[in-house]
Motif scaffolding. Structure first.
Motif, PDB file in Angstrom:
ATOM      1  N   UNK A  70       0.824  -1.210   0.000  1.00 14.63           N
ATOM      2  CA  UNK A  70       0.000   0.000   0.000  1.00 14.63           C
ATOM      3  C   UNK A  70       0.860   1.263   0.000  1.00 14.63           C
ATOM      4  N   UNK A  71       2.014   1.209   0.672  1.00 19.45           N
ATOM      5  CA  UNK A  71       2.927   2.351   0.679  1.00 19.45           C
ATOM      6  C   UNK A  71       3.524   2.544  -0.723  1.00 19.45           C
ATOM      7  N   UNK A  72       3.879   1.453  -1.383  1.00 14.87           N
ATOM      8  CA  UNK A  72       4.452   1.573  -2.721  1.00 14.87           C
ATOM      9  C   UNK A  72       3.421   2.093  -3.725  1.00 14.87           C
ATOM     10  N   UNK A  73       2.189   1.650  -3.620  1.00 17.57           N
ATOM     11  CA  UNK A  73       1.139   2.162  -4.494  1.00 17.57           C
ATOM     12  C   UNK A  73       0.998   3.677  -4.313  1.00 17.57           C
ATOM     13  N   UNK A  74       1.019   4.125  -3.074  1.00 19.25           N
ATOM     14  CA  UNK A  74       0.959   5.564  -2.793  1.00 19.25           C
ATOM     15  C   UNK A  74       2.173   6.288  -3.376  1.00 19.25           C
ATOM     16  N   UNK A  75       3.343   5.665  -3.261  1.00 23.32           N
ATOM     17  CA  UNK A  75       4.561   6.255  -3.823  1.00 23.32           C
ATOM     18  C   UNK A  75       4.442   6.426  -5.334  1.00 23.32           C
ATOM     19  N   UNK A  76       3.896   5.410  -6.017  1.00 18.44           N
ATOM     20  CA  UNK A  76       3.741   5.475  -7.469  1.00 18.44           C
ATOM     21  C   UNK A  76       2.816   6.628  -7.845  1.00 18.44           C
ATOM     22  N   UNK A  77       1.703   6.767  -7.120  1.00 15.51           N
ATOM     23  CA  UNK A  77       0.760   7.844  -7.403  1.00 15.51           C
ATOM     24  C   UNK A  77       1.397   9.216  -7.175  1.00 15.51           C
ATOM     25  N   UNK A  78       2.186   9.334  -6.115  1.00 14.15           N
ATOM     26  CA  UNK A  78       2.868  10.601  -5.827  1.00 14.15           C
ATOM     27  C   UNK A  78       3.881  10.933  -6.916  1.00 14.15           C
ATOM     28  N   UNK A  79       4.622   9.923  -7.350  1.00 22.00           N
ATOM     29  CA  UNK A  79       5.630  10.114  -8.391  1.00 22.00           C
ATOM     30  C   UNK A  79       4.977  10.502  -9.715  1.00 22.00           C
ATOM     31  N   UNK A  80       3.849   9.866 -10.059  1.00 15.78           N
ATOM     32  CA  UNK A  80       3.181  10.164 -11.323  1.00 15.78           C
ATOM     33  C   UNK A  80       2.742  11.622 -11.410  1.00 15.78           C
ATOM     34  N   UNK A  81       2.440  12.201 -10.264  1.00 15.69           N
ATOM     35  CA  UNK A  81       2.046  13.608 -10.248  1.00 15.69           C
ATOM     36  C   UNK A  81       3.189  14.527 -10.683  1.00 15.69           C
ATOM     37  N   UNK A  82       4.430  14.017 -10.655  1.00 16.28           N
ATOM     38  CA  UNK A  82       5.603  14.801 -11.060  1.00 16.28           C
ATOM     39  C   UNK A  82       5.958  14.594 -12.533  1.00 16.28           C
ATOM     40  N   UNK A  83       5.140  13.802 -13.239  1.00 22.05           N
ATOM     41  CA  UNK A  83       5.282  13.582 -14.684  1.00 22.05           C
ATOM     42  C   UNK A  83       6.663  13.065 -15.095  1.00 22.05           C
ATOM     43  N   UNK A  84       7.076  11.924 -14.548  1.00 23.45           N
ATOM     44  CA  UNK A  84       8.361  11.361 -14.967  1.00 23.45           C
ATOM     45  C   UNK A  84       8.254  10.733 -16.351  1.00 23.45           C
ATOM     46  N   UNK A  85       9.371  10.674 -17.053  1.00 23.97           N
ATOM     47  CA  UNK A  85       9.429   9.953 -18.320  1.00 23.97           C
ATOM     48  C   UNK A  85       9.777   8.486 -18.093  1.00 23.97           C
ATOM     49  N   UNK A 103      11.684   0.420 -10.981  1.00 23.96           N
ATOM     50  CA  UNK A 103      11.043  -0.020  -9.738  1.00 23.96           C
ATOM     51  C   UNK A 103      11.161  -1.522  -9.553  1.00 23.96           C
ATOM     52  N   UNK A 104      10.996  -1.953  -8.302  1.00 20.92           N
ATOM     53  CA  UNK A 104      10.843  -3.364  -7.969  1.00 20.92           C
ATOM     54  C   UNK A 104       9.550  -3.509  -7.187  1.00 20.92           C
ATOM     55  N   UNK A 105       8.590  -4.277  -7.692  1.00 23.07           N
ATOM     56  CA  UNK A 105       7.304  -4.391  -7.008  1.00 23.07           C
ATOM     57  C   UNK A 105       7.430  -5.094  -5.651  1.00 23.07           C
ATOM     58  N   UNK A 106       6.821  -4.526  -4.633  1.00 18.87           N
ATOM     59  CA  UNK A 106       6.738  -5.206  -3.342  1.00 18.87           C
ATOM     60  C   UNK A 106       5.957  -6.504  -3.490  1.00 18.87           C
ATOM     61  N   UNK A 107       4.837  -6.404  -4.203  1.00 19.39           N
ATOM     62  CA  UNK A 107       3.987  -7.561  -4.460  1.00 19.39           C
ATOM     63  C   UNK A 107       3.508  -7.460  -5.902  1.00 19.39           C
ATOM     64  N   UNK A 108       3.731  -8.492  -6.725  1.00 18.90           N
ATOM     65  CA  UNK A 108       3.393  -8.381  -8.149  1.00 18.90           C
ATOM     66  C   UNK A 108       1.910  -8.295  -8.444  1.00 18.90           C
ATOM     67  N   UNK A 109       1.062  -8.637  -7.472  1.00 14.51           N
ATOM     68  CA  UNK A 109      -0.384  -8.620  -7.694  1.00 14.51           C
ATOM     69  C   UNK A 109      -0.994  -7.303  -7.232  1.00 14.51           C
ATOM     70  N   UNK A 110      -0.782  -6.958  -5.967  1.00 17.66           N
ATOM     71  CA  UNK A 110      -1.485  -5.808  -5.398  1.00 17.66           C
ATOM     72  C   UNK A 110      -0.957  -4.459  -5.888  1.00 17.66           C
ATOM     73  N   UNK A 111       0.239  -4.431  -6.490  1.00 17.90           N
ATOM     74  CA  UNK A 111       0.756  -3.171  -7.038  1.00 17.90           C
ATOM     75  C   UNK A 111       0.489  -3.036  -8.535  1.00 17.90           C
TER      76      UNK A 111
END
Length: 390
Positions: A134-149, A153-161
């Motif tokens: 859940x923390x990694x999912x939040x991190x991804x959403x926060x990062x996407x707001x910065x518009x990276x190209x 990443x390494x998934x914590x869990x391949x299903x839930x992320x």
């Protein structure tokens, strides 16, 4: 003399236990009494490749998470002309880790940062998922707001992320994964590539060291990772298959799984109590190996042979000190980071990229411990390890 020195150094470094290369808890990268090791830089001219000292003929034994054949990271190259084109794009990258507080993660990040710096790519975020999906999912959403190209990443869990990564892919972000891909994402469509160590090869190296130390005869135990984690499963499969097929006089008589890496001592103690005849134990990475080491000392088993995977500070000290951890198969995480950055750049330029790339394995013993540390981390071993190796 070496044993006394090691005991002192172990006390000195007792605070360095955190999360290991496979994505669980392991040693930190602070070696000299807590002084941070300086990150290595890459040459600022010439083509960009991984470490040229890695033998060109190193064989890759691993396959990808979907059974893909491995392409050696030694074959990757970004020319000076390509680097110049990438610089023109003024691209941005984010590094979204499962956990960022260990030797392996720090070396990956150092390799990525050094390679991106060479390409003129700005690293806008480095996040730590604290091994919580859940923390990694939040991190991804926060990062996407910065518009990276780019997101590496390494998934914590391949299903839930997976959904969070799909959102990034839909936004046009170039995704490069360490070790494993999220479920439902397709190479070449949703992500650029998966880059891993040759974890199968490292399992073979640990088995070969065990067999040599036991003179190809004895009874051993295996401490494996009891979770759906692709790279650790490969390690254990490789170790056990190598022992069973090549060394018929070595018998695996005990197997115990861990879900929490910090339970290694408890599990190893139970294994040794139930199987006092054990001559050796393989642990799937360095932190459980530290637990096996502690259990062996408590049981008075200074004759036990331990092998593992991942060159963390504490197991490196034990190897350097002629201790009962006799050797390991090591990943090359700095070079893995460089490889990931090269693949991301190739994708930005519209080039084709292989779905699965692996960095060769490294056999580490007392004889090559200092050279191996430099190969793995691109910096000299901390003073404490150098002193232990004298």
């Amino acid at each position: 003399m070496k044993k006394s020195l090691f005991l002192f150094l172990t006390v000195l470094l007792g605070a360095f236990v955190a999360l290991a290369g496979c994505g669980n808890q392991g040693s930190s990268s602070q070696g000299d009494g807590g002084k941070e090791q300086k990150a290595a830089e890459l040459p600022d001219t010439g083509d960009l490749t991984i470490n040229k000292d890695i033998p060109d003929d190193s064989k890759i034994l691993s396959k990808g998470p979907n059974g893909e054949p491995a392409i050696s990271a030694k074959t990757l190259r970004l020319t000076e002309e390509e680097i110049a084109k990438v610089k023109e794009g003024k691209y941005k990258a984010a590094i979204v880790m499962h956990y960022a507080g260990n030797d392996w993660s720090k070396a990956q990040i150092d390799g990525l940062k050094a390679a991106f710096k060479r390409m003129g790519i700005e690293v806008i975020a480095v996040t730590d998922g604290q091994f919580k999906a859940e923390k990694q999912v939040s991190d991804i959403e926060t990062v996407l707001a910065k518009s990276p190209d780019i997101i590496v990443s390494i998934p914590v869990d391949p299903v839930s992320t997976a959904e969070a990564y799909k959102k990034a892919a839909a936004a046009g972000v170039k995704l490069v994964f360490m070790d494993n891909a999220p479920q439902g994402l397709t190479a070449g469509k949703d992500y650029v590539s998966v880059v891993s160590a040759d974890n199968y090869g490292n399992g073979v190296e640990a088995a070969e060291i065990m067999a040599a130390q036991l003179k190809e005869k004895g009874k051993i135990g295996v401490v494996y990772h009891d979770a759906d984690f692709f790279v650790t499963r490969q390690r254990t499969e490789a170790f056990e298959k190598t022992i069973k097929e090549k060394y018929p006089n070595i018998e695996i008589v005990a197997r115990s799984g861990i879900t929490d890496p910090n339970t290694g001592e408890k599990i190893a103690s139970a294994m040794l109590t139930k199987n006092p005849e054990l001559d050796g134990i393989f642990a799937v990475w360095d932190v459980p190996a530290e637990g096996v080491l502690a259990a062996a000392r408590t049981a008075g088993r200074d004759d036990l042979i331990i092998t593992t995977i991942d060159l963390g500070t504490n197991v490196a000290l034990e190897i350097a000190s002629s201790g009962i951890v006799k050797g390991l198969g090591a990943q090359l995480p700095y070079d893995q980071g460089v490889a990931e950055a090269i693949l991301a750049a190739k994708s930005l330029l519209g080039g084709e990229t292989p779905p699965y790339v692996a960095v060769p394995s490294l056999n580490v013993t007392e004889e090559n411990i200092l050279e191996s540390w430099k190969m793995v981390y691109h910096t000299d071993a901390p003073d404490v390890i150098q002193q232990a190796a004298q």
